[in-house]
Design an enzyme around this catalytic site. Structure first.
Site, short mmCIF file in Angstrom:
data_model
loop_
_atom_site.label_atom_id
_atom_site.label_comp_id
_atom_site.label_asym_id
_atom_site.label_seq_id
_atom_site.Cartn_x
_atom_site.Cartn_y
_atom_site.Cartn_z
N PRO A 121 1.05 -1.00 0.12
CA PRO A 121 0.06 -0.02 -0.07
C PRO A 121 0.90 1.19 -0.02
CG PRO A 121 -0.50 -1.33 1.71
CD PRO A 121 0.72 -2.15 1.43
N LYS A 122 0.50 2.32 -0.79
CA LYS A 122 1.39 3.67 -0.73
C LYS A 122 0.75 4.26 0.28
CE LYS A 122 2.65 7.46 -3.54
NZ LYS A 122 2.23 8.44 -2.64
N VAL A 123 1.24 4.09 1.63
CA VAL A 123 0.72 4.93 2.88
C VAL A 123 0.77 6.14 2.79
CG1 VAL A 123 1.18 5.05 5.33
CG2 VAL A 123 1.47 2.72 3.99
N ASP A 275 -2.96 6.15 -0.61
CA ASP A 275 -3.55 6.95 -2.04
C ASP A 275 -2.93 5.96 -3.12
OD1 ASP A 275 -0.71 7.33 -1.93
OD2 ASP A 275 -0.96 9.54 -1.91
N GLY A 276 -2.88 4.68 -3.01
CA GLY A 276 -2.36 3.81 -4.07
C GLY A 276 -1.50 2.87 -3.70
#
Length: 555
Positions: A121-123, A275-276
Site C-alpha cells: 500500500p502507498k501509505v 493513496d495507491g
C-alpha cells in the site's frame, strides 16, 4: 539533432497553447497573488505545523503556478515548497521518489523483464529517514527536498513505533519510510484521505512533542543497502521492530495481481490512510541514489475522489421552462472513468453567490450516477471579468413557443422535451436532429415540423435520405399518440397526478375547464391552477392548439 529540435518545437507549441492569454502585467498580477498565498501556506505548514489547505488542493495550485512559470517566466526555476530554513541536515542517502503510473498497461510495461516484484500500500503520511549507528537511533530526518531535511530526532524519540535500537550493531544503517497516523479499520474508498498526512506533519513541526505522537506508526518502504532479496529484508525488519511491512507486502508476478491487491486495499479496512500502491523491484546500491532518479519502484495511485481544474468560461443555458442556469466549461480532467469538461453550477443565484469567473480554480467530484458536481472554488484569479448574464425577464414559462434567434436555447429545449420519453417518445429524434431543422429555417413554432414532407427533410443540410425517411416516419407516428402525450408535449405546467386524473381526450374539454375545476385536481393549489390557466389561454398557446386541431390531432 533534428528530431530533438522538432520535439522541442512541438513541446513549445503545446505549452503556448495551454497558456492563458494574458498581458505581461496581468501575468505578473496573477503570479504575485498566487505566489504570496503559497508562501503563506508554506510558512504555516513548515514553520508552525498548521495545515490551512488540504494536500491535494495545495499540490494542484503549486502545479498551476509552475505552469504559469513555464508560460511567462520560462527562464526561472520552478517554484518548490518553501521549507523551513532552520535545522537542515543532510540525508545519509538521498530520497529518490517514485514515478506515477498512469494506467495498468503502463505498469505492465514497467514490470516487463523485472523479477522479485512486490506490491505494498502507498501509505499516505510523511516521508522520513531513520539513521542508526552501532544499532542506536542516531537521527530522524524529514524528506525535505530529498537531499536535506529537518532534524526531527527529538520528537521521534516520543513515537513508540520507532525502535530506539536495532539488532544490527555493525555500523551505519539507513532506512526510509512513512510516518503515518494510525487508523481503526480505515476504508479508503469510503472515507478518503481525511487529511491524515497534515496531522502527522503538523505534530512533527511543532516546537514541543505532543500526545499525538503516540498515535503514529512507521512503514519502512526502502532499505537502500539492505539484502538484495525483498523477503530477507522483510524478515529482518520484522525482528528489528518494524513488523508492519511484512503483513502489507505481497509478491506479484504481473499487473493483474497488482490490480487485485490495489482494489482490495482500496475497499477493505486498513490501519492507515493510503493513496495507491507502490511496486518494488531490486534497487541499485544506495550510494548511487539521487532525487528523481528511481528505476526500481513506481506508484499506481487511486483515482482521486476530487480533482482540481480551471474554469475556461461560464455559460448560461436556458431550459424549457425559461429557467436560466449556470454551467462552467472546464479544462478537461479525468475523474474516475469519466472525462469531465463541464459542470452545472445550478441557478443563477447560486453562481452569483459562488462568484466564479474564467481562470478560477475549482474542485470537482462525482455525485450520484456519476454526474460531475462543483465542490468549491479553491482559487480566484485576481483580475475578474464577469460574463454577460441573459435578461431574466425575457425568458419564462410562456416564452419561446415560437422560433426567434433570441429563443434558440429555450425553443430547442422545448423540442427536445417534446420528442423525449416524457413527450411524444419519438425514437431517434434527438437534440442534433432538432438543431439541424432549426438552422435550416424549417421550423417556425413548436409543432411546425408536422407540415414537413420527406422531400423537405431530405433537403436539410447534412441530412441523408435515410435519415430524412426515419424522421418523417417518427413525425407521422406521433399523430397516433394519445391526447395526454400531446398535453405533455405542449409543455403544460400540469403535475403528473393531475394529468393522470383528468378524463379529457380533446383540446376543447381541456380549454373549457374553470380555475376552480383545476384547483380540485391532485397536487394542484391556487397558484399552480392560476399559472396553468394563464398558460393554457395565452394567445401563443391557443394558436398552437388551433394548429393541432386543424390537423386533426385530438380535435
Amino acid at each position: 539533432m533534428r528530431i530533438f529540435k522538432a520535439i522541442l518545437i512541438l513541446y513549445s507549441f503545446a505549452v503556448q497553447a495551454s497558456c492563458p492569454v494574458w498581458t505581461p502585467a496581468r501575468a505578473a498580477l496573477e503570479m504575485a497573488a498566487l505566489g504570496n498565498q503559497l508562501s503563506d501556506w508554506d510558512k504555516a505548514y513548515y514553520a508552525q505545523g498548521e495545515s490551512r489547505i488540504t494536500d491535494e488542493r495545495y499540490d494542484a495550485l503549486l502545479k498551476k503556478y509552475q505552469a504559469w512559470q513555464r508560460c511567462f517566466r520560462p527562464e526561472s526555476a520552478l517554484r518548490q515548497p518553501e521549507l523551513a530554513q532552520s535545522g537542515k541536515v543532510l540525508h545519509p542517502i538521498a530520497h529518490v521518489g517514485v514515478a506515477k503510473m498512469a494506467s495498468k498497461q503502463a505498469l505492465a510495461n514497467w514490470m516487463a523483464g523485472k523479477t522479485d516484484l512486490w506490491v505494498q500500500p502507498k501509505v499516505d503520511g510523511v516521508a522520513v529517514t531513520l539513521h542508526y549507528q552501532q544499532g542506536k537511533l542516531h537521527s530522524v530526518i524529514s524528506r525535505g527536498n530529498g537531499v536535506q531535511g529537518e532534524d526531527w530526532t527529538e520528537k521521534a524519540r516520543s513515537i513508540p513505533a520507532i525502535p530506539q535500537s536495532v539488532p544490527d550493531r555493525s555500523g551505519s544503517l539507513t532506512l526510509q519510510g512513512e510516518l503515518y497516523l494510525k487508523m481503526n479499520d480505515h476504508q479508503q474508498a469510503a472515507q478518503g484521505g481525511m487529511n491524515a498526512r497534515a496531522v502527522v506533519a503538523g505534530a512533527m513541526r511543532k516546537l514541543k512533542a505532543t500526545a499525538t505522537l503516540k498515535n503514529f506508526g512507521i512503514f519502512i518502504w526502502a532499505w537502500p543497502d539492505g539484502p538484495r532479496s525483498f523477503s530477507q529484508r522483510l524478515a529482518w525488519l520484522g525482528k528489528a521492530g518494524f513488523p508492519v511491512m511484512a503483513r502489507w507486502s505481497k509478491q506479484v508476478n504481473n499487473a493483474d495481481e497488482v490490480e487485485g491487491w490495489r482494489e482490495r486495499w482500496f475497499t477493505q479496512p486498513l490501519p492507515f490512510v493510503t493513496d495507491g500502491v507502490v511496486i518494488h523491484s531490486n534497487p541499485i546500491k544506495g550510494e548511487y541514489w539521487q532525487p528523481g532518479d528511481n528505476t526500481w519502484s513506481v506508484a499506481w495511485k487511486y483515482p482521486p475522489a476530487t480533482v482540481t481544474t480551471e474554469v475556461r468560461s461560464v455559460e448560461f443555458p436556458i431550459g424549457r421552462t425559461g429557467k436560466i442556469s449556470a454551467v462552467l466549461n472546464l479544462v478537461p480532467v479525468r475523474l474516475d472513468d469519466k472525462q469531465v469538461s463541464r459542470v452545472n453550477v445550478g441557478s443563477l443565484s447560486r453562481w452569483q453567490k459562488a462568484d466564479i469567473v474564467a481562470g478560477d480554480q475549482v474542485a470537482i467530484s462525482l455525485a450520484g450516477q456519476g454526474i460531475p458536481r462543483l465542490d468549491e472554488v479553491i482559487w480566484r484569479v485576481a483580475e475578474r471579468t464577469t460574463p454577460a448574464i441573459p435578461d431574466t425577464t425575457a425568458f419564462h414559462t410562456l416564452s419561446c413557443l415560437a422560433w426567434t434567434p433570441a429563443c434558440r436555447e429555450q425553443f430547442l429545449a422545448r423540442l427536445v422535451w417534446l420528442s423525449g420519453k416524457s413527450g411524444l417518445n419519438m425514437s431517434g429524434v434527438n437534440r442534433s436532429s432538432w438543431l439541424r431543422l432549426m438552422l435550416s429555417g424549417q421550423l417556425s413554432h413548436l409543432f411546425s415540423w408536422l407540415t414537413l414532407t420527406q422531400e423537405q427533410l431530405a433537403q436539410v443540410a447534412g441530412m441523408t435520405p435515410q435519415r430524412a425517411a426515419q424522421l418523417y416516419h417518427q413525425f407521422s407516428l406521433s399523430r397516433q399518440q394519445p391526447f395526454k402525450r400531446w398535453v405533455r408535449a405542449l409543455g403544460l405546467p400540469l403535475p403528473e397526478k393531475a394529468l393522470n386524473t383528468i378524463q379529457d381526450d380533446n383540446w376543447q374539454k381541456l380549454l373549457s375547464r374553470s380555475l376552480t375545476e383545476w384547483q380540485q385536481l391532485p397536487d394542484m393549489g391556487m397558484r399552480r391552477a392560476d399559472r396553468l390557466v394563464k398558460f393554457l389561454h395565452h394567445p401563443d398557446t391557443e394558436a398552437l392548439i388551433a394548429f393541432l386541431r386543424e390537423r386533426g390531432i385530438c380535435p
